[in-house]
Design a protein around this motif. Structure first.
Motif, mmCIF file in Angstrom:
data_model
loop_
_atom_site.group_PDB
_atom_site.id
_atom_site.type_symbol
_atom_site.label_atom_id
_atom_site.label_comp_id
_atom_site.label_asym_id
_atom_site.label_seq_id
_atom_site.Cartn_x
_atom_site.Cartn_y
_atom_site.Cartn_z
ATOM 1 N N LYS A 84 -10.356 -5.281 -17.706
ATOM 2 C CA LYS A 84 -10.833 -6.332 -16.932
ATOM 3 C C LYS A 84 -9.590 -6.825 -16.229
ATOM 4 N N LYS A 85 -9.717 -7.287 -15.019
ATOM 5 C CA LYS A 85 -8.553 -7.804 -14.132
ATOM 6 C C LYS A 85 -7.833 -8.958 -14.990
ATOM 7 N N SER A 103 -3.497 -5.734 -15.580
ATOM 8 C CA SER A 103 -4.363 -5.101 -14.791
ATOM 9 C C SER A 103 -4.509 -6.179 -13.364
ATOM 10 N N SER A 104 -4.554 -5.504 -12.234
ATOM 11 C CA SER A 104 -4.787 -6.313 -10.771
ATOM 12 C C SER A 104 -6.308 -6.064 -10.489
ATOM 13 N N ILE A 105 -6.916 -5.402 -11.213
ATOM 14 C CA ILE A 105 -8.409 -4.879 -10.719
ATOM 15 C C ILE A 105 -9.249 -4.522 -12.166
ATOM 16 N N ASP A 106 -10.559 -4.594 -12.005
ATOM 17 C CA ASP A 106 -11.212 -4.092 -13.065
ATOM 18 C C ASP A 106 -11.261 -2.668 -12.848
#
Length: 130
Positions: A84-85, A103-106
């Motif tokens: 997950k983001k 993490s910058s995105i899912d």
């Protein structure tokens, strides 16, 4: 029109000796270019460093790179894991500090390119996401 080494650009005047259509002209291992900015016309010298620069490409959020050289202290994810983001992917020790790479995105982990103890350089690819 003569350009000094101190001033790399000079404003073109309407009555100058430079023709309207100026192509690249060799000048001491550099090239002279004409361009228009906000209605004013300019001449400038572009260096070899300018010509050899890496072209701009927008950042890809699916590729996680090292922002600073350092050592991988901990890898929190494995390939094919769902994330997950904002979830921590790994920890990078640089300049006596542990930096969590989030993490910058899912997404899903496609490939982890490093392991614990690896020494990485700036901009080295660490993790790929799907």
């Amino acid at each position: 029109m003569k350009l000094s080494r101190k001033s790399k650009s000079a404003k073109r005047k309407a009555n100058s000796e430079i023709p309207e259509a100026v192509g690249p002209v060799e000048h001491d291992d550099e090239q002279l270019y004409a361009f228009t900015y906000e209605g004013a016309e300019y001449m400038t010298l572009l260096t070899r460093k300018f010509h050899e620069r890496k072209p701009y490409s927008p950042p890809n959020p699916k590729l996680i790179h090292a922002f600073i050289p350092g050592t991988i202290v901990k890898v929190n994810v494995k390939e094919k894991a769902k994330i997950k983001k904002g979830e921590p992917l790994l920890s990078l020790k640089a300049m006596k500090m542990n930096n969590d790479i989030l993490s910058s995105i899912d997404g899903t982990i496609k490939k982890v390119h490093v392991k614990k103890g690896d020494i990485v350089v700036k901009n080295q690819l660490l993790v790929e996401l799907k």
